[in-house]
Structures are given as structure tokens and as C-alpha cells.
Enzyme design. Structure first.
Site, PDB file in Angstrom:
ATOM      1  N   ARG A 119       8.189  -7.648   2.524  1.00  9.40           N
ATOM      2  CA  ARG A 119       7.233  -6.560   2.755  1.00  9.40           C
ATOM      3  C   ARG A 119       6.795  -6.575   4.224  1.00  9.40           C
ATOM      4  O   ARG A 119       5.649  -6.848   4.548  1.00  9.40           O
ATOM      5  CB  ARG A 119       6.029  -6.698   1.822  1.00  9.40           C
ATOM      6  CG  ARG A 119       6.347  -6.980   0.366  1.00  9.40           C
ATOM      7  CD  ARG A 119       7.318  -6.024  -0.271  1.00  9.40           C
ATOM      8  NE  ARG A 119       6.782  -4.714  -0.595  1.00  9.40           N
ATOM      9  CZ  ARG A 119       6.129  -4.400  -1.700  1.00  9.40           C
ATOM     10  NH1 ARG A 119       5.888  -5.325  -2.590  1.00  9.40           N
ATOM     11  NH2 ARG A 119       5.707  -3.176  -1.919  1.00  9.40           N
ATOM     12  N   GLN A 124      10.384  -1.599   5.983  1.00 11.54           N
ATOM     13  CA  GLN A 124       9.773  -0.484   5.248  1.00 11.54           C
ATOM     14  C   GLN A 124      10.770   0.596   4.808  1.00 11.54           C
ATOM     15  O   GLN A 124      10.659   1.127   3.713  1.00 11.54           O
ATOM     16  CB  GLN A 124       8.690   0.162   6.107  1.00 11.54           C
ATOM     17  CG  GLN A 124       7.327  -0.459   5.885  1.00 11.54           C
ATOM     18  CD  GLN A 124       6.265   0.167   6.770  1.00 11.54           C
ATOM     19  OE1 GLN A 124       6.471   1.223   7.345  1.00 11.54           O
ATOM     20  NE2 GLN A 124       5.154  -0.496   6.891  1.00 11.54           N
ATOM     21  N   ASP A 127      12.451  -0.384   1.593  1.00 13.08           N
ATOM     22  CA  ASP A 127      11.578  -0.984   0.583  1.00 13.08           C
ATOM     23  C   ASP A 127      11.537  -0.143  -0.704  1.00 13.08           C
ATOM     24  O   ASP A 127      10.695   0.731  -0.873  1.00 13.08           O
ATOM     25  CB  ASP A 127      10.173  -1.149   1.185  1.00 13.08           C
ATOM     26  CG  ASP A 127       9.243  -1.919   0.266  1.00 13.08           C
ATOM     27  OD1 ASP A 127       9.645  -2.229  -0.874  1.00 13.08           O
ATOM     28  OD2 ASP A 127       8.111  -2.200   0.689  1.00 13.08           O
ATOM     29  N   SER A 130       8.199  -0.171  -2.726  1.00 14.51           N
ATOM     30  CA  SER A 130       7.143   0.757  -2.320  1.00 14.51           C
ATOM     31  C   SER A 130       7.480   2.191  -2.691  1.00 14.51           C
ATOM     32  O   SER A 130       6.628   2.917  -3.219  1.00 14.51           O
ATOM     33  CB  SER A 130       6.911   0.679  -0.809  1.00 14.51           C
ATOM     34  OG  SER A 130       6.345  -0.557  -0.493  1.00 14.51           O
ATOM     35  N   TYR A 223      -0.203 -10.749  -1.052  1.00 16.74           N
ATOM     36  CA  TYR A 223       0.050 -10.856  -2.488  1.00 16.74           C
ATOM     37  C   TYR A 223      -1.088 -11.533  -3.244  1.00 16.74           C
ATOM     38  O   TYR A 223      -1.752 -12.418  -2.715  1.00 16.74           O
ATOM     39  CB  TYR A 223       1.356 -11.611  -2.756  1.00 16.74           C
ATOM     40  CG  TYR A 223       2.560 -10.759  -2.484  1.00 16.74           C
ATOM     41  CD1 TYR A 223       2.818  -9.629  -3.259  1.00 16.74           C
ATOM     42  CD2 TYR A 223       3.427 -11.048  -1.450  1.00 16.74           C
ATOM     43  CE1 TYR A 223       3.911  -8.821  -3.014  1.00 16.74           C
ATOM     44  CE2 TYR A 223       4.526 -10.246  -1.195  1.00 16.74           C
ATOM     45  CZ  TYR A 223       4.755  -9.126  -1.985  1.00 16.74           C
ATOM     46  OH  TYR A 223       5.841  -8.327  -1.742  1.00 16.74           O
TER      47      TYR A 223
HETATM   48  P1  NAD Z   1       2.171  -5.662  -6.816  1.00 17.31           P
HETATM   49  O1  NAD Z   1       2.968  -4.625  -7.510  1.00 17.31           O
HETATM   50  O2  NAD Z   1       2.714  -7.041  -6.708  1.00 17.31           O
HETATM   51  O3  NAD Z   1       0.722  -5.760  -7.527  1.00 17.31           O
HETATM   52  C1  NAD Z   1      -0.104  -4.620  -7.642  1.00 17.31           C
HETATM   53  C2  NAD Z   1      -1.531  -4.977  -7.342  1.00 17.31           C
HETATM   54  O4  NAD Z   1      -2.092  -5.751  -8.407  1.00 17.31           O
HETATM   55  C3  NAD Z   1      -1.746  -5.808  -6.074  1.00 17.31           C
HETATM   56  O5  NAD Z   1      -2.590  -5.086  -5.197  1.00 17.31           O
HETATM   57  C4  NAD Z   1      -2.406  -7.090  -6.587  1.00 17.31           C
HETATM   58  O6  NAD Z   1      -3.355  -7.618  -5.688  1.00 17.31           O
HETATM   59  C5  NAD Z   1      -3.062  -6.591  -7.859  1.00 17.31           C
HETATM   60  N1  NAD Z   1      -3.427  -7.646  -8.822  1.00 17.31           N
HETATM   61  C6  NAD Z   1      -2.762  -8.766  -9.166  1.00 17.31           C
HETATM   62  N2  NAD Z   1      -3.456  -9.472 -10.091  1.00 17.31           N
HETATM   63  C7  NAD Z   1      -4.593  -8.773 -10.349  1.00 17.31           C
HETATM   64  C8  NAD Z   1      -5.704  -8.963 -11.226  1.00 17.31           C
HETATM   65  N3  NAD Z   1      -5.797 -10.020 -12.020  1.00 17.31           N
HETATM   66  N4  NAD Z   1      -6.681  -8.037 -11.222  1.00 17.31           N
HETATM   67  C9  NAD Z   1      -6.599  -6.942 -10.406  1.00 17.31           C
HETATM   68  N5  NAD Z   1      -5.576  -6.697  -9.574  1.00 17.31           N
HETATM   69  C10 NAD Z   1      -4.575  -7.595  -9.535  1.00 17.31           C
HETATM   70  O7  NAD Z   1       1.749  -5.176  -5.370  1.00 17.31           O
HETATM   71  P2  NAD Z   1       2.457  -4.147  -4.393  1.00 17.31           P
HETATM   72  O8  NAD Z   1       2.094  -2.774  -4.717  1.00 17.31           O
HETATM   73  O9  NAD Z   1       3.886  -4.494  -4.339  1.00 17.31           O
HETATM   74  O10 NAD Z   1       1.750  -4.529  -3.025  1.00 17.31           O
HETATM   75  C11 NAD Z   1       1.505  -5.874  -2.718  1.00 17.31           C
HETATM   76  C12 NAD Z   1       1.039  -5.980  -1.302  1.00 17.31           C
HETATM   77  O11 NAD Z   1       2.102  -5.711  -0.379  1.00 17.31           O
HETATM   78  C13 NAD Z   1      -0.098  -5.054  -0.920  1.00 17.31           C
HETATM   79  O12 NAD Z   1      -0.976  -5.803  -0.146  1.00 17.31           O
HETATM   80  C14 NAD Z   1       0.563  -4.006  -0.084  1.00 17.31           C
HETATM   81  O13 NAD Z   1      -0.325  -3.391   0.832  1.00 17.31           O
HETATM   82  C15 NAD Z   1       1.625  -4.834   0.610  1.00 17.31           C
HETATM   83  N6  NAD Z   1       2.760  -4.060   1.101  1.00 17.31           N
HETATM   84  C16 NAD Z   1       3.139  -4.217   2.398  1.00 17.31           C
HETATM   85  C17 NAD Z   1       4.225  -3.494   2.868  1.00 17.31           C
HETATM   86  C18 NAD Z   1       4.685  -3.623   4.286  1.00 17.31           C
HETATM   87  O14 NAD Z   1       3.981  -4.198   5.096  1.00 17.31           O
HETATM   88  N7  NAD Z   1       5.863  -3.148   4.587  1.00 17.31           N
HETATM   89  C19 NAD Z   1       4.916  -2.641   2.034  1.00 17.31           C
HETATM   90  C20 NAD Z   1       4.498  -2.522   0.718  1.00 17.31           C
HETATM   91  C21 NAD Z   1       3.420  -3.260   0.244  1.00 17.31           C
END
Ligand code: NAD
Length: 373
Positions: A119, A124, A127, A130, A223
Site C-alpha cells: 500500500r 497505487q 492497487d 483499493s 493497518y
Molecule cells: P482493510 O480492508 O484491511 O480494513 C478495513 C478497515 O477496518 C481498516 O480501516 C481497519 O483499521 C478497520 N478495522 C480493523 N479492525 C477493526 C475493528 N475491530 N473495529 C473497527 N475497525 C476495524 O483496510 P483497507 O481499506 O485495505 O485500508 C487499510 C489502510 O491502508 C488504510 O489506512 C488506508 O488508508 C491505507 N491505504 C493506503 C494506500 C496507499 O498509500 N497507497 C492505499 C490503500 C489503502
């Protein structure tokens, strides 16, 4: 190179990994075979692939391919036909498909799993997590609004005022943030909850209320981690007493990478919810965030409808395929440019290729699978 776009199993998947707009780019320097009817369920007929320069073929031509594109892992029958050292680019879900990984390795297939994309800013464009999560978050709200027996926006009519519906999003990652934005656009009152403190600012910037749990335990970084029992207790109490009883729609998206999804809504918490309310559990496939979720089914408990979509992207396959195809093409461009300089992938230093390479040269090479395979 000879490239092959594999048709997915129509019983489980409506998307296609490569769309006709991308075929035009691929055919500039490659021969591209597309398996017959690969795009039928996502709105891309054979004729469009043909006019974009692809050859429509039966499954047998997979045996000639140097590189195969797919969304899901290939079935046994296709794997049997693939030649040694051919490359597969797909979303292999390696943690849940260990036997398949071993089988590909035994056949000396080179495989990349796009669900292991790091990530990072540089990654991006590739990805898939996303791009697909964003559409899933949007569609979850649309589906919930269809099931809900009331309207979402505040409406003032001569016959009376309809108050805005309340929507709660649990997990404010990519899917959750898109769900918040969609529910806000439809006029709902939206609140959201996440264990990561950094999510607060993002939730509030979309105009939703961030739900705080009374605990000193915090998760920083990108994460989430699994929280302590004390935190879980405080979270449960907050949700059960203050938050869930007033919601009309709850969309759950909480995941912990590589692990079973955390159970956040327990049976007794569903009992605290309003009759007619709806839970859409986007974590259903990895175990569900609601204790009552049945993956792939919609069930009703105490007047609450709980929907456990196994693959919500099947309901929006046109756009999901277009985005997936753009991601896979960006990855392909990176891979082919690096292969020109060095075709020994075991020594490749590129962070994106290194993170996604699963099997190469008869070895299960990925760091995240060490000790599992
Ligand atoms: P994910 O699908 O792994 O999880 C979804 C969400 O569930 C996350 O925000 C996580 O914190 C939350 N979660 C986990 N356990 C929980 C609980 N017990 N109660 C409430 N919420 C809970 O996450 P994702 O959508 O893949 O994104 C993960 C991270 O990666 C985020 O911080 C996002 O901003 C980041 N991200 C970065 C990039 C990049 O920099 N290129 C791209 C995509 C995502």
C-alpha cells in the site's frame, strides 16, 4: 509475448480481468488471446474484444500462453494445460489457497498475486484492493438503501416530514470511506468507527461523526491490529448501548490483513437494533464482522436483515472490471519493463514485484508465505 485472458467461473464471478480498452494497448506489442465469452457477464461482448485486436479462442490456447491474466485462481483443468515457466497474474488469495500455490510451484509456474500489492504511493495504480474496495463500499450503501423500508434523506412534504436515516460504517478503510461518502450524498446522517486513530480525521473530513470508544488503547499506522479484550469490551458496550439502537443501516468493512475478520456485532447487539434495520457485512467472506452473518446469504433476525455478500462486485462488474484491468495493465507494464533488464525474478529488487511474486523457478518465494507453505 502470447497473452491469454482467462474466463472466470461464471458461478462465482461476473468480472473479467482485462477489458477491451486495455486489449488495444496490449496488442501493440503482443498477441492477445481472450477466452470466448470472458467478458459476457461484465458487459464486454466477444465482438468488442475482437475489434480491439484480440483473438477469441476456446480454453485450449492457454497452453501456448507466456502470460495469463485472471481475477481468481485458475481451476485445475486450466492449470494442467499451462506450460512450464508461464506467468500468471491474478488475485490468488494465497493465505486461503495454499494447496493451489503448491500445485503451481510443482508445475514451475511463475505467479504474481495482486492482492499482495504494497500500500505505497508508487503502487497505487496497481492497487486492486483499493479500486475494488472503493466500488464495494459504494455498492453496499446502494444495496442497503434498496432493502431498507424507508428513505435516506430528510424530506419535508405537505404530508409531513421524514427524518433522515442514520447510517453507521464500521471500519473506515477504503471501502468504509467510500460508503461514508455515498451515504452522505444520499442524505443520511452518517457516523463511523475504526480502531485506527488516523481514521478520525478522514471520517470527519467527509462530514461524518467519528465514534470514540472509552479506552486508552490506540492503533496508529496504516493497518489495524487485533485489540485487547478490555478494548473489545468497551467497544461492545458503546455500540450496544449508544450507537446500534438508533441506526437504520450498518455497513461493516473491518478486516485485519491475513487474519479472520474481527467479530464486532454480537448476537445480543443485533437484538438491540431497530426492527427493519439492515446490516451489510462486507467482511462476510473472511468470517464476517457480525456473529450472525452467513456468507453468501441474506438472513433476518429479530426484524434485522443481515446480508453477507460473498462478492458484492458481481453487482457492479462493468466498472469493477474496468478498474481491475487498469490495475493489471499497470502491473504488466512494470513487470515487462523489469524483465527486459533481468529475467531472474529471484534477484529482482523492485519492491512491488518482490511483494507480489509468489512462486518462481520451483520455489515458493514470497516472504509472507514463509513458514506457512
Ligand atoms: P482493510 O480492508 O484491511 O480494513 C478495513 C478497515 O477496518 C481498516 O480501516 C481497519 O483499521 C478497520 N478495522 C480493523 N479492525 C477493526 C475493528 N475491530 N473495529 C473497527 N475497525 C476495524 O483496510 P483497507 O481499506 O485495505 O485500508 C487499510 C489502510 O491502508 C488504510 O489506512 C488506508 O488508508 C491505507 N491505504 C493506503 C494506500 C496507499 O498509500 N497507497 C492505499 C490503500 C489503502
Amino acid at each position: 509475448m502470447k497473452l491469454f485472458v482467462s474466463a472466470e467461473d461464471k458461478d462465482i464471478e461476473n468480472r473479467v480481468s482485462v477489458t477491451p480498452d486495455i486489449i488495444k494497448k496490449l496488442t501493440l506489442s503482443n498477441q492477445v488471446y481472450v477466452e470466448k465469452d470472458a467478458g459476457n457477464n461484465s458487459g464486454f461482448p466477444n465482438e468488442e474484444y475482437k475489434s480491439s485486436g484480440a483473438m477469441i479462442v476456446s480454453g485450449n490456447e492457454i497452453s501456448e500462453a507466456d502470460l495469463i491474466f485472471s481475477i481468481n485462481p485458475l481451476n485445475k483443468e486450466k492449470l494442467e494445460k499451462i506450460k512450464e515457466k508461464a506467468i500468471i497474474i491474478a488475485a490468488l488469495d494465497p493465505f486461503n489457497n495454499i494447496d493451489l500455490i503448491k500445485e503451481m510451484n510443482a508445475k514451475n509456474i511463475t505467479s504474481f498475486s495482486l492482492d499482495f500489492i504494497p500500500r505505497t504511493t508508487r503502487a497505487q495504480y496497481m492497487d486492486i484492493l483499493s479500486s475494488q474496495a472503493s466500488l464495494a463500499g459504494y455498492k453496499a450503501v446502494i444495496e442497503a438503501s434498496h432493502i431498507l423500508n424507508r428513505a435516506l434523506p430528510l424530506m419535508m412534504t405537505t404530508a409531513g416530514t421524514i427524518p433522515a436515516a442514520k447510517v453507521l460504517i464500521i471500519g473506515a478503510g477504503v471501502a468504509g470511506l467510500q460508503a461514508i461518502a455515498t451515504a452522505k450524498r444520499l442524505g443520511a446522517i452518517v457516523s463511523a468507527f475504526d480502531v485506527r486513530t488516523s481514521a478520525k480525521e478522514q471520517v470527519e473530513s467527509l462530514g461524518a461523526k467519528f465514534i470514540e470508544v472509552d479506552s486508552n488503547e490506540k492503533t496508529d499506522g496504516v493497518y489495524a491490529k487485533e485489540m485487547s479484550d478490555d478494548y473489545k469490551k468497551a467497544q461492545e458496550q458503546k455500540l450496544k448501548e449508544d450507537v446500534l439502537p438508533i441506526q437504520d443501516i450498518v455497513i461493516t468493512t473491518a478486516q485485519i490483513p491475513g487474519k479472520k475478520a474481527p467479530i464486532i456485532i454480537k448476537n445480543d447487539m443485533v437484538e438491540s437494533m431497530k426492527n427493519g434495520s439492515v446490516i451489510i457485512d462486507l467482511a462476510a467472506k473472511s468470517g464476517g464482522n457480525c456473529e450472525l452473518t452467513v456468507s453468501g446469504r441474506s438472513i433476518e433476525k429479530n426484524g434485522v436483515q443481515i446480508v453477507g455478500f460473498e462478492n458484492i462486485l458481481n453487482l457492479i462488474p462493468f466498472d469493477a472490471s474496468r478498474l481491475f484491468a487498469k490495475n493489471i495493465f499497470s502491473f504488466f507494464e512494470l513487470l515487462t519493463s523489469k524483465l527486459q533488464d533481468n529475467n531472474d525474478l529471484s534477484t529482482i529488487e523492485d519492491e512491488i514485484l518482490k511483494s507480489t511474486l509468489i512462486t518462481f523457478n520451483g520455489q515458493i518465494i514470497n516472504e509472507r508465505l514463509k513458514g506457512i507453505c
